[in-house]
Write an enzyme that holds these catalytic residues in place. Structure first.
Site, short mmCIF file in Angstrom:
data_model
loop_
_atom_site.label_atom_id
_atom_site.label_comp_id
_atom_site.label_asym_id
_atom_site.label_seq_id
_atom_site.Cartn_x
_atom_site.Cartn_y
_atom_site.Cartn_z
N ASN B 395 0.81 -1.20 0.00
CA ASN B 395 0.00 0.00 0.00
C ASN B 395 0.85 1.27 0.00
O ASN B 395 1.00 1.92 -1.03
CB ASN B 395 -0.96 -0.02 1.20
N ASP B 396 1.46 1.57 1.13
CA ASP B 396 2.20 2.83 1.23
C ASP B 396 3.35 2.93 0.23
O ASP B 396 3.66 4.01 -0.24
CB ASP B 396 2.73 3.01 2.66
N VAL B 397 3.97 1.78 -0.10
CA VAL B 397 5.14 1.82 -0.99
C VAL B 397 4.76 2.10 -2.44
O VAL B 397 5.63 2.22 -3.29
CB VAL B 397 5.97 0.52 -0.91
N VAL B 398 3.44 2.17 -2.75
CA VAL B 398 3.02 2.52 -4.10
C VAL B 398 2.13 3.77 -4.10
O VAL B 398 1.43 4.03 -5.05
CB VAL B 398 2.27 1.35 -4.79
N ALA B 436 0.81 3.58 7.35
CA ALA B 436 1.01 4.99 7.69
C ALA B 436 -0.31 5.67 8.06
O ALA B 436 -0.33 6.82 8.45
CB ALA B 436 1.67 5.73 6.53
#
Lengths: 94, 470
Positions: B395-398, B436
């Site tokens: 999720n957060d890494v994209v 996050a």
């Protein structure tokens, strides 16, 4: 010489850190987990100290502490190397 | 005999160095691990020859118990449990250092076990080494146990805040150092030594407790480094170069991984250790959910049809893949797509999962060839030329907000530019926020399609559909 012994150990420590940095920056990200578990097993080298503590002639507090230390360190060493091997044998190229 | 022992230690140290050197390639890595294991075996044999080792029964008993526990753990642990396993092993290494330091203190004390009235003079360098060994070993021990608990789900994976967190830790650390200095000067203060050990153990708990689950790659790397430093300090206590060298190698390894993980999140080590990040998102995710437009979803049949007409696919796995144990289903997806002539690759973000390289190990377990796995910097430029990206459990890494939204808590974090691909498929169970605690604007992009469902089950459904349609 005796008073310089500690400095010699610092010397070795600092150089080894540099060797470590050189070696580890070359490990590719795909192997970072085996690197952690393998280096972890190497940190089980404390087993040397544990053996020295557990192998004293008289059985006293030092020996008991040493015995527990041997158990801990051997878990670290044997578990670490075996699990690293288990992982590494899965890494295959097409 | 002394010379033989020292030379064996030297050979052993060289084997460790060559062992790590061979970890530079997956082809030689297994051999490297074997080298290191032989090095360890030699070190143990050399130590048994030491003239100070007079009795063997406790060593043998301890070794057998330790080896049995260690090998059982190594054989039984599932690949998804690897972060916990590494955490736990770290802890045992640190614990061993603490015990050896205590044991050495007693051994050097002439008034123990019988008070001889002799003056106990502890050389300053050895005293300092014992104190540092106690401190680092104890922090590693309890810190690793907490990290293990968090990863295993025994201890909450959330960011734990307690009042006066940073002042308390600082005071405890200074207290240990001050008490340590006192013991070095007055070695007879046995009780103070126990207090130092106890406070260090508490410090390990307090330091790791605030760190959130997704920050575990940093915590585990850092603890790995500590376990090496603990071994080094034990080397200083014993005056043994091999422990110093081996410990330094591991210490360096842990530090490098820690730096890589921090860079992967664009955060300072301080920020991670203080348990900062997640608090930014908890101030109110509602504030960011303003007018984002519609989320489009796609069902299995449509997705199979879409994939029938493409030539390149990049799969982006995240922690969700590990949780759902979806790696084998994903391997099947890769196989069925490749059979259709699709070029399938994997993009791995440095902090995907709960430890460095977590995704790589899981995909290797599922027999995905390692040359199909690409690090972020090696594949990020290829997304614009890619037909379909499939995001599974990440999720957060994209989240593109990291690139352009200075108000986002993850602003500045390097991400995989999946939104540049022609179509992005995002597999998720629901529209929940990531670690996050923020919305992912990617879901609302015109080229994004949500494919809802548990990762393993949804991918399996897709594979079956692809098989039946061909």
């Amino acid at each position: 010489m005796e008073e310089y012994l500690f400095l010699m150990h610092i010397y070795v420590f600092v150089l080894a850190i540099f060797v470590g940095f050189e070696l580890i920056t070359k490990v590719p990200p795909t192997l970072h987990t085996p690197l952690m578990s393998g280096s972890n097993a190497i940190s089980g080298i404390t087993v040397v100290g544990a053996i020295l503590s557990a192998g004293m002639e008289q059985f006293n507090v030092s020996t008991i502490l040493g015995l527990v230390a041997v158990i801990f360190a051997m878990i670290n060493v044997v578990g670490g190397f075996l699990v690293t091997d288990r992982m590494l044998k899965m890494f295959k190229k097409k | 005999m002394k010379a033989v022992i020292e030379i064996t230690y030297l050979v052993s140290s060289i084997l460790f160095i060559f062992g790590i050197k061979k970890l530079a390639s997956p082809k030689t890595a297994r051999q490297g691990n074997l080298y290191a294991a032989i090095g360890m075996f030699l070190a143990i044999v050399a130590t048994l020859l030491d003239q100070n080792v007079l009795t063997y029964e406790w060593i043998i008993i301890g070794s057998i118990i330790g080896a049995l526990i260690g090998s059982t753990m190594a054989i039984k642990v599932p690949m998804t449990g690897m972060p916990q396993m590494v955490g736990l092993l770290n802890g045992f290494g640190g614990g061993a250092s603490t015990l050896v330091a205590l044991s050495e203190y007693f051994r050097k004390n002439p008034n123990y076990p019988v008070d001889t009235g002799a003056a106990f003079i502890l050389p300053v360098d050895q005293g300092v080494a014992i104190i540092l060994s106690l401190l680092i070993g104890s922090v590693t021990f309890t810190g690793s146990l907490i990290a293990f608990g968090k990863l295993q789900g025994i201890v909450t994976g959330k960011v734990v805040k307690y009042p006066l967190q940073h002042p308390i830790n600082l005071v405890l650390l200074l207290a240990v150092l001050a008490a340590g200095a006192y013991v070095v000067i007055n070695p007879n203060e046995l009780n103070l030594l126990f207090i130092i050990t106890g406070v260090s153990l508490v410090l390990g708990v307090l330091l790791v407790l605030p760190i959130g689950g997704a920050d575990m790659p940093v915590a585990i790397s850092l603890l790995n480094s500590y376990s090496g430093l603990a071994a080094s300090t034990t080397g200083f206590v014993l005056g043994n170069n091999e422990l110093i060298i081996a410990g330094a190698l591991v210490g360096a390894s842990g530090i490098i991984l820690t730096i890589i993980m921090c860079k992967g999140m664009n955060r300072s080590l301080m920020n991670v250790v203080m348990g900062g990040w997640a608090s930014a998102g908890t101030t109110g995710p509602a504030a960011t959910t303003s007018a984002k437009g519609q989320v489009k979803s796609i069902d299995t049949e449509e997705l199979a049809m879409l994939l029938d007409a493409v030539s390149s696919v990049i799969i982006v796995p995240g922690y969700g893949m590990a949780v759902a144990q979806a790696q084998h289903a994903i391997r099947d997806l890769m196989n069925v797509l490749e059979k259709k002539g699709v070029n399938v690759r994997f993009a791995i973000h440095p902090v995907a999962g709960r430890m460095p390289g977590h995704m790589n190990v899981l995909l290797a377990e599922a027999q995905v060839p390692y040359d199909k796995l690409y690090a972020m910097e090696d594949i990020n430029d290829d997304f614009p030329n890619t037909d379909v990206v499939i995001v599974i459990g990440a999720n957060d890494v994209v989240n593109p907000a990291a690139r352009h939204d200075p108000n986002s808590p993850i602003y500045g974090m390097p991400i995989l530019n999946v939104d540049y691909a022609k179509t992005v498929i995002i597999n998720k169970r629901s529209l929940n926020v990531g670690y996050a605690g923020i919305d992912n604007e990617l879901f609302f992009y015109p080229n994004a399609l949500m494919y809802f469902g548990d990762a393993k089950e949804a991918v399996t459904r897709l594979v079956n559909e692809l098989k039946s349609s061909s």
